[in-house]
Design an enzyme around this catalytic site. Structure first.
Site, PDB file in Angstrom:
ATOM      1  N   GLU A   1      -4.082   2.078  -7.375  1.00 28.45           N
ATOM      2  CA  GLU A   1      -4.438   3.178  -6.477  1.00 28.45           C
ATOM      3  C   GLU A   1      -3.514   4.368  -6.730  1.00 28.45           C
ATOM      4  O   GLU A   1      -2.440   4.460  -6.113  1.00 28.45           O
ATOM      5  CB  GLU A   1      -4.275   2.741  -5.023  1.00 28.45           C
ATOM      6  CG  GLU A   1      -5.152   1.594  -4.606  1.00 28.45           C
ATOM      7  CD  GLU A   1      -5.457   1.617  -3.117  1.00 28.45           C
ATOM      8  OE1 GLU A   1      -6.636   1.586  -2.769  1.00 28.45           O
ATOM      9  OE2 GLU A   1      -4.526   1.700  -2.310  1.00 28.45           O
TER      10      GLU A   1
ATOM     11  N   HIS B   1       0.854  -1.198   0.000  1.00 29.99           N
ATOM     12  CA  HIS B   1       0.000   0.000   0.000  1.00 29.99           C
ATOM     13  C   HIS B   1       0.890   1.249   0.000  1.00 29.99           C
ATOM     14  O   HIS B   1       1.943   1.260   0.642  1.00 29.99           O
ATOM     15  CB  HIS B   1      -0.918  -0.007   1.223  1.00 29.99           C
ATOM     16  CG  HIS B   1      -1.986   1.029   1.124  1.00 29.99           C
ATOM     17  ND1 HIS B   1      -1.731   2.349   1.385  1.00 29.99           N
ATOM     18  CD2 HIS B   1      -3.286   0.953   0.747  1.00 29.99           C
ATOM     19  CE1 HIS B   1      -2.847   3.044   1.184  1.00 29.99           C
ATOM     20  NE2 HIS B   1      -3.801   2.213   0.796  1.00 29.99           N
TER      21      HIS B   1
HETATM   22  P1  PGA Z   1      -9.659   5.841   0.373  1.00 22.88           P
HETATM   23  O1  PGA Z   1      -8.453   4.836   0.558  1.00 22.88           O
HETATM   24  O2  PGA Z   1     -10.836   5.041  -0.128  1.00 22.88           O
HETATM   25  O3  PGA Z   1      -9.889   6.409   1.731  1.00 22.88           O
HETATM   26  O4  PGA Z   1      -9.229   6.853  -0.638  1.00 22.88           O
HETATM   27  C1  PGA Z   1      -8.203   3.798  -0.366  1.00 22.88           C
HETATM   28  C2  PGA Z   1      -6.929   3.106   0.013  1.00 22.88           C
HETATM   29  O5  PGA Z   1      -5.972   3.781   0.443  1.00 22.88           O
HETATM   30  O6  PGA Z   1      -6.835   1.871  -0.090  1.00 22.88           O
END
Ligand code: PGA
Length: 262
Positions: A175, A99
């Protein structure tokens, strides 16, 4: 081909504060999932390590259980780390790896690769997060694609054999860092851009022989909520979503799940 079901994962990050709150949230989700969970969607949640065991007890059979990180060794002198075996012993099914919030505090592609390999070899699912930073995207989507394929190349090194045996073991979450909520000025990426990037990722994995070919699901994450989730689910290329902030309320999270249900 994937199994066609949209996958929705809630990443609780460092929330909530207590075990009682974690149990309440988990019960709220699992208890009201009802038939939704069985029709065309798969749901997972990833609570902090300390709540995994309790949460496992209330979601079993309805929602899959994930950890937010792991270490690549089996046991020994590794203060503060948690092994795959320990995660398995409390019922964990999948692990979020790489992440951006962990990369930001020093996790390297080499670390991530070790974790992905260990998790896959032990038969759990690895949810590998990749995504470009804002300054890269500002230079155009091609720069972002080059960066993301570079991450995949490094993070998936030497996983070919294990993925041949278990192609569904890998899930990729795209992401883009600038879209993750909580960052100044963040907003969700457009479904068009996400679909383009996810197609690129899938083609890259196929062409390079990395990943599990057509079986590897690719999710989107970054400011997904009940207001915009439907637009992402509407795109065939997008196999699901990884949800942070909006997964911390049972009602809101269930609305997201509902919007994916056929
Ligand atoms: P968010 O986070 O939905 O709060 O933008 C997503 C993530 O970091 O996995």
């Amino acid at each position: 081909m994937t199994n066609g079901k949209k996958l929705i994962i809630g990443n609780w990050k460092m929330n909530p504060r207590t075990g009682d709150e974690a149990l309440e949230l988990a019960r709220g989700i699992a208890g009201r999932l009802g038939d939704i969970g069985r029709s065309g969607v798969e749901v997972g949640i990833a609570p902090p390590f300390v709540f995994l065991e309790e949460v496992a007890g209330v979601i079993k059979g309805k929602v899959s259980l994930g950890a937010q990180d792991v270490f690549w060794e089996d046991e020994g002198a590794h203060t503060g780390e948690i092994s795959v075996g320990e995660l398995k012993s409390v019922g964990v099914d999948f692990v979020i790896i790489g992440h951006s919030e962990r990369r930001e505090i020093g996790e390297t592609d080499e670390d991530i690769n070790r974790k992905v390999r260990k998790v896959l070899n032990e038969g759990l699912k690895a949810v590998l997060c990749v995504g470009e930073k804002e300054d890269m995207r500002n230079n155009g989507i091609d720069i972002a694609k080059r960066f993301v394929s570079g991450e995949l190349e490094k993070d998936l090194e030497k996983t070919r054999t294990v993925l041949e045996k278990n192609p569904e073991g890998l899930v990729v979450a795209y992401e883009p860092l600038w879209a993750i909520s909580g960052k100044e000025g963040s907003e969700a990426a457009s479904p068009e851009n996400v679909a383009e990037m996810i197609s690129f990722i899938k083609n890259f994995l196929k062409a390079s022989g990395m990943g599990g070919g057509e079986k590897t699901r690719v999710l989107y994450g970054g400011s997904v909520d009940s207001g915009n989730a439907g637009e992402f689910f509407g795109r065939e290329e997008i196999d699901g979503v990884l949800v942070g902030a909006a997964s911390l309320g049972a009602e809101e999270f269930l609305k997201i799940v509902k919007s994916a249900s056929p």
